[in-house]
Structures are given as C-alpha cells and as structure tokens.
Design a protein around this motif. Structure first.
Motif, PDB file in Angstrom:
ATOM      1  N   ALA A 167      19.650  -1.846   6.169  1.00 49.55           N
ATOM      2  CA  ALA A 167      19.520  -3.331   6.731  1.00 49.55           C
ATOM      3  C   ALA A 167      18.285  -3.593   8.038  1.00 49.55           C
ATOM      4  CB  ALA A 167      20.795  -3.401   7.389  1.00 49.55           C
ATOM      5  N   ASP A 168      17.812  -2.417   8.148  1.00 51.49           N
ATOM      6  CA  ASP A 168      16.757  -2.390   9.275  1.00 51.49           C
ATOM      7  C   ASP A 168      16.146  -1.085   9.334  1.00 51.49           C
ATOM      8  OD1 ASP A 168      18.535  -0.434  10.442  1.00 51.49           O
ATOM      9  OD2 ASP A 168      19.523  -1.752  11.570  1.00 51.49           O
ATOM     10  N   TRP A 169      15.071  -1.097  10.191  1.00 54.41           N
ATOM     11  CA  TRP A 169      14.135   0.148   9.877  1.00 54.41           C
ATOM     12  C   TRP A 169      14.861   1.080  10.478  1.00 54.41           C
ATOM     13  CZ3 TRP A 169      11.725  -1.058   6.499  1.00 54.41           C
ATOM     14  CH2 TRP A 169      10.809  -2.358   6.191  1.00 54.41           C
ATOM     15  N   ALA A 170      15.753   1.141  11.432  1.00 52.98           N
ATOM     16  CA  ALA A 170      16.466   2.481  11.905  1.00 52.98           C
ATOM     17  C   ALA A 170      17.155   2.972  10.760  1.00 52.98           C
ATOM     18  CB  ALA A 170      17.582   2.027  12.996  1.00 52.98           C
ATOM     19  N   GLY A 171      17.701   2.313  10.001  1.00 54.78           N
ATOM     20  CA  GLY A 171      18.421   2.640   8.557  1.00 54.78           C
ATOM     21  C   GLY A 171      17.229   3.509   7.811  1.00 54.78           C
ATOM     22  N   ALA A 172      16.025   2.917   7.529  1.00 45.62           N
ATOM     23  CA  ALA A 172      14.740   3.442   7.044  1.00 45.62           C
ATOM     24  C   ALA A 172      14.609   4.906   7.417  1.00 45.62           C
ATOM     25  CB  ALA A 172      13.837   2.632   6.773  1.00 45.62           C
TER      26      ALA A 172
ATOM     27  N   ALA B 122       3.238 -10.591  -6.593  1.00 46.37           N
ATOM     28  CA  ALA B 122       2.076 -10.032  -6.196  1.00 46.37           C
ATOM     29  C   ALA B 122       2.234  -8.449  -5.702  1.00 46.37           C
ATOM     30  CB  ALA B 122       1.543 -10.813  -4.939  1.00 46.37           C
ATOM     31  N   THR B 123       3.270  -8.049  -5.357  1.00 46.11           N
ATOM     32  CA  THR B 123       3.610  -6.376  -4.859  1.00 46.11           C
ATOM     33  C   THR B 123       4.573  -5.902  -5.735  1.00 46.11           C
ATOM     34  OG1 THR B 123       5.002  -7.163  -3.097  1.00 46.11           O
ATOM     35  CG2 THR B 123       2.559  -7.315  -2.436  1.00 46.11           C
ATOM     36  N   ALA B 124       5.064  -6.397  -6.821  1.00 51.97           N
ATOM     37  CA  ALA B 124       6.095  -5.670  -7.603  1.00 51.97           C
ATOM     38  C   ALA B 124       5.975  -4.579  -8.390  1.00 51.97           C
ATOM     39  CB  ALA B 124       6.912  -6.831  -8.424  1.00 51.97           C
ATOM     40  N   ALA B 125       4.461  -4.444  -8.599  1.00 51.91           N
ATOM     41  CA  ALA B 125       4.102  -3.585  -9.551  1.00 51.91           C
ATOM     42  C   ALA B 125       4.248  -2.105  -9.060  1.00 51.91           C
ATOM     43  CB  ALA B 125       2.628  -3.368  -9.630  1.00 51.91           C
ATOM     44  N   LYS B 126       4.431  -1.850  -7.674  1.00 48.80           N
ATOM     45  CA  LYS B 126       4.589  -0.523  -6.973  1.00 48.80           C
ATOM     46  C   LYS B 126       6.234  -0.125  -7.583  1.00 48.80           C
ATOM     47  CE  LYS B 126       6.308  -2.362  -2.590  1.00 48.80           C
ATOM     48  NZ  LYS B 126       5.669  -3.834  -2.825  1.00 48.80           N
ATOM     49  N   LEU B 127       7.105  -0.952  -7.614  1.00 52.16           N
ATOM     50  CA  LEU B 127       8.341  -0.692  -7.899  1.00 52.16           C
ATOM     51  C   LEU B 127       8.519  -0.299  -9.507  1.00 52.16           C
ATOM     52  CD1 LEU B 127      10.137  -3.621  -6.459  1.00 52.16           C
ATOM     53  CD2 LEU B 127       9.796  -1.610  -5.353  1.00 52.16           C
ATOM     54  N   THR B 128       7.824  -1.038 -10.191  1.00 56.22           N
ATOM     55  CA  THR B 128       7.812  -0.511 -11.776  1.00 56.22           C
ATOM     56  C   THR B 128       7.208   0.831 -12.009  1.00 56.22           C
ATOM     57  OG1 THR B 128       7.515  -2.736 -12.301  1.00 56.22           O
ATOM     58  CG2 THR B 128       6.899  -1.158 -13.954  1.00 56.22           C
ATOM     59  N   ALA B 129       6.086   1.231 -11.080  1.00 57.57           N
ATOM     60  CA  ALA B 129       5.343   2.655 -11.125  1.00 57.57           C
ATOM     61  C   ALA B 129       6.354   3.727 -10.434  1.00 57.57           C
ATOM     62  CB  ALA B 129       4.269   2.457 -10.369  1.00 57.57           C
ATOM     63  N   ALA B 130       7.160   3.294  -9.486  1.00 58.84           N
ATOM     64  CA  ALA B 130       8.107   3.984  -9.024  1.00 58.84           C
ATOM     65  C   ALA B 130       9.119   4.507  -9.963  1.00 58.84           C
ATOM     66  CB  ALA B 130       8.625   3.771  -7.601  1.00 58.84           C
ATOM     67  N   ARG B 131       9.719   3.402 -10.666  1.00 58.27           N
ATOM     68  CA  ARG B 131      10.760   3.605 -11.586  1.00 58.27           C
ATOM     69  C   ARG B 131      10.237   4.478 -12.729  1.00 58.27           C
ATOM     70  NH1 ARG B 131      10.762  -1.278 -14.248  1.00 58.27           N
ATOM     71  NH2 ARG B 131      11.580  -1.929 -12.192  1.00 58.27           N
ATOM     72  N   GLU B 132       9.123   4.504 -13.152  1.00 60.78           N
ATOM     73  CA  GLU B 132       8.363   5.223 -14.167  1.00 60.78           C
ATOM     74  C   GLU B 132       8.569   6.540 -13.847  1.00 60.78           C
ATOM     75  OE1 GLU B 132       5.440   1.893 -16.151  1.00 60.78           O
ATOM     76  OE2 GLU B 132       4.657   3.496 -15.001  1.00 60.78           O
ATOM     77  N   ARG B 133       8.143   7.114 -12.494  1.00 60.33           N
ATOM     78  CA  ARG B 133       7.885   8.115 -12.090  1.00 60.33           C
ATOM     79  C   ARG B 133       9.095   8.749 -11.309  1.00 60.33           C
ATOM     80  NH1 ARG B 133       3.810   5.930 -13.143  1.00 60.33           N
ATOM     81  NH2 ARG B 133       1.828   6.814 -13.424  1.00 60.33           N
ATOM     82  N   GLY B 134      10.125   8.022 -11.351  1.00 61.81           N
ATOM     83  CA  GLY B 134      11.556   8.572 -10.559  1.00 61.81           C
ATOM     84  C   GLY B 134      11.398   8.721  -9.233  1.00 61.81           C
ATOM     85  N   ILE B 135      10.246   7.814  -8.460  1.00 63.23           N
ATOM     86  CA  ILE B 135      10.229   8.091  -7.263  1.00 63.23           C
ATOM     87  C   ILE B 135      11.202   7.136  -6.470  1.00 63.23           C
ATOM     88  CG2 ILE B 135       8.669   6.998  -5.275  1.00 63.23           C
ATOM     89  CD1 ILE B 135       6.286   7.968  -7.245  1.00 63.23           C
ATOM     90  N   ARG B 136      11.635   7.865  -5.322  1.00 61.51           N
ATOM     91  CA  ARG B 136      12.586   6.944  -4.558  1.00 61.51           C
ATOM     92  C   ARG B 136      12.041   5.621  -3.664  1.00 61.51           C
ATOM     93  NH1 ARG B 136      14.271   9.891   1.032  1.00 61.51           N
ATOM     94  NH2 ARG B 136      16.272   9.056   1.448  1.00 61.51           N
ATOM     95  N   VAL B 137      12.827   4.687  -3.752  1.00 60.90           N
ATOM     96  CA  VAL B 137      12.338   3.587  -3.020  1.00 60.90           C
ATOM     97  C   VAL B 137      13.421   3.181  -1.852  1.00 60.90           C
ATOM     98  CG1 VAL B 137      11.830   1.010  -3.118  1.00 60.90           C
ATOM     99  CG2 VAL B 137      11.149   2.729  -4.908  1.00 60.90           C
ATOM    100  N   ILE B 138      13.031   3.145  -0.703  1.00 60.34           N
ATOM    101  CA  ILE B 138      13.845   2.904   0.591  1.00 60.34           C
ATOM    102  C   ILE B 138      13.440   1.312   0.837  1.00 60.34           C
ATOM    103  CG2 ILE B 138      14.611   2.900   2.996  1.00 60.34           C
ATOM    104  CD1 ILE B 138      13.917   5.950   2.339  1.00 60.34           C
ATOM    105  N   ILE B 139      14.660   0.449   0.416  1.00 59.13           N
ATOM    106  CA  ILE B 139      13.930  -0.998   0.525  1.00 59.13           C
ATOM    107  C   ILE B 139      14.779  -1.948   1.456  1.00 59.13           C
ATOM    108  CG2 ILE B 139      15.613  -1.624  -1.240  1.00 59.13           C
ATOM    109  CD1 ILE B 139      13.237  -3.545  -2.228  1.00 59.13           C
ATOM    110  N   ARG B 140      14.323  -2.435   2.473  1.00 56.26           N
ATOM    111  CA  ARG B 140      14.969  -3.226   3.604  1.00 56.26           C
ATOM    112  C   ARG B 140      15.179  -4.499   3.226  1.00 56.26           C
ATOM    113  NH1 ARG B 140      13.215  -4.775   9.831  1.00 56.26           N
ATOM    114  NH2 ARG B 140      14.958  -6.170  10.281  1.00 56.26           N
ATOM    115  N   GLU B 141      16.580  -5.016   2.972  1.00 52.67           N
ATOM    116  CA  GLU B 141      17.017  -6.193   2.452  1.00 52.67           C
ATOM    117  C   GLU B 141      16.632  -7.281   3.330  1.00 52.67           C
ATOM    118  OE1 GLU B 141      17.761  -6.448  -0.720  1.00 52.67           O
ATOM    119  OE2 GLU B 141      18.308  -4.489  -1.083  1.00 52.67           O
ATOM    120  N   ARG B 142      16.809  -8.824   3.152  1.00 47.33           N
ATOM    121  CA  ARG B 142      16.474  -9.733   3.652  1.00 47.33           C
ATOM    122  C   ARG B 142      17.479 -10.001   4.902  1.00 47.33           C
ATOM    123  NH1 ARG B 142      14.293 -13.966  -1.296  1.00 47.33           N
ATOM    124  NH2 ARG B 142      12.701 -12.556  -1.682  1.00 47.33           N
ATOM    125  N   PRO B 143      16.874 -10.494   5.929  1.00 50.06           N
ATOM    126  CA  PRO B 143      17.686 -10.880   7.047  1.00 50.06           C
ATOM    127  C   PRO B 143      18.370 -12.300   6.662  1.00 50.06           C
ATOM    128  CG  PRO B 143      15.360 -11.527   7.513  1.00 50.06           C
ATOM    129  CD  PRO B 143      15.279 -10.861   6.276  1.00 50.06           C
TER     130      PRO B 143
END
Length: 256
Positions: free
Chosen positions: A120-125, A209-230
C-alpha cells in the motif's frame, strides 16, 4: 458574419492519455482546449491546444479558475498516483458546478507466472525488500520517491528515472539510469539480465509504455513488489481516450 464562440475544455494532463486526448480534441472547431501541466518536469512536451503550467492553489483555487475562465467541462487525465490532484479536481469542479470526467488507464493485473507482492505504501515495499532476500533491485518509482529506499545498504539499486533526482538520496550502492519510456520487451529482458536483477519495485501505473518489464520479470521468475494505486474520488470514469472524446461529443448533450 458572426464568429462562433468556442467552448472551453480543461484537461488536467501530463500523461500519455492526456496528450492523446488533447490531440483528438484540439482540431475540433467548437472547442478551445486548455491543458494544465503540474510543472514537475523540466522542459515538458507541450500538448496540442493551449497550455498552462503549475498548480491552482488547491480545490478552491481550481474552482476560482474554472469560474474566471468560463470552463465548461474538465477531464482529469493525471497520473493514477496523483491522488491529491484527483481530490482537488473533484472538490473544485463540484464547487464550480462544472462537469468532471476521470480518464484513467486500467491498472495492471497479475497473471499466472507472476511473482507479485502488492503493497500500500513505500514503507511496505521496504519491509518486503528487507524480509525477502533481495540483493539487486530495479527501482522504477519516479525520481521524487527514492528516499525511503536509500538506507538499505545490503541492496544494490538500479534506479531508473526520466530526469536526475535533485537532490539524489545517499544510496550506498546504486547506478542511475536516465531513460524515458516506452520500453520494449527485448530491451527490458536485456536490462534485467545485464544487471542480474532479482527484484523490481514499481507502481501499478498501468498502460503499455512501461509494462514490458513485468513480462520480462514473469519470464525470468523475478519478484515484483508493486505499490497499488491510492484511493481517488468516485467519479464518472473513461478507460480510453475514445470514451472521453465521446463524453464531449455533440450527441452526448453535455455541451451546447
């Protein structure tokens, strides 16, 4: 011959959708399109139509501006994380009795294979990073929101931003990469591989515009910490530029 009076429309912009909407509306003979940019980027690309740069002075200032300028409708096309402007737009338009539409790209959603952790916030990240064993992180959160991560001395950060942070927080181990999207999949794959990235930290901005990093991360099994919208005000919302244009079409009955 009497000159037709154009109807004034205000776009709260600065996003890809805001620019595209200005392009679509600026050619209409019945409209006078005014774009408002926050002014956080040096030498911003100017959208089609007229442009004003800077804040309004809160909701009351926006309401005064709408009345003084005779604005007939407002479209809030600001970034999904520009929550303050979203609330000011809702309050200002309500006070000035001006119709308001929110143009907002859909959020990203996880699909099978994603290793997402929503916060929910950067403290959580920060907590997720320190508790999850991350060592090499792509930090794609914008240049103004880096400070919460600067004290993590056990992690190396690849910090991607459009313009240099000023001031730059004192990261013990980092590299600054200045780049502006859109980013393609091949480039994002190479970026993650070349820097041995094991975790991405980003916002759920949505869009292509910036979604490709998520696809690349999925392909490599890379963890994504994603902050949800306020949270933002409950408003009539368009998911596409075409829907926003239809809201302002003569057939809608919104405008004279």
């Amino acid at each position: 011959m009497q000159t037709q009076t154009k109807t004034k429309i205000l776009i709260l912009g600065g996003t890809t959708e805001g620019y595209a909407l200005a392009d679509a509306l600026a050619t209409r003979a019945d409209l006078r399109v005014i774009n408002s940019l926050a002014g956080r980027t040096d030498h911003p690309r100017l959208p089609a139509g007229e442009t004003r740069i800077g804040g309004f002075g809160g909701a009351a200032g926006l309401a005064d501006y709408l009345r003084e300028q005779g604005i007939r409708a407002v479209i809030d096309a600001t970034h999904p994380f520009a929550a303050g402007m979203g609330w000011n737009a809702a309050e200002g338009c309500r006070a000035a009795a001006v119709p308001l539409l929110r143009l907002e790209r859909p959020a990203w959603s996880a699909v099978p294979g994603d290793r997402w952790e929503s916060v929910a916030d950067w403290a959580g990240a920060v907590a997720a990073l320190t508790g999850g064993g991350s060592r090499r992180v792509l930090l794609a959160v914008g240049r103004q929101e880096l400070a919460p991560f600067a004290g993590l001395d056990a992690i190396w950060f690849l910090i991607r931003a459009v313009t240099p942070p000023d001031p730059m927080p004192p990261f013990p181990a980092s590299e600054l990469l200045l780049a502006r999207g859109p980013f393609d999949l091949e480039g994002e794959r190479a970026l993650l591989d070349d820097h041995a990235i094991d975790t991405i930290v980003c916002k759920n901005s949505g869009g292509e515009a910036t979604a490709a990093k998520l696809t690349a991360a999925r392909e490599r099994g890379i963890r994504v910490i994603i902050r949800e919208r306020p949270e933002r005000p409950a408003l009539l919302t368009a998911a596409t530029v075409a829907e926003a244009v239809a809201w302002l079409s003569p057939a809608s009955g919104l405008l004279p």
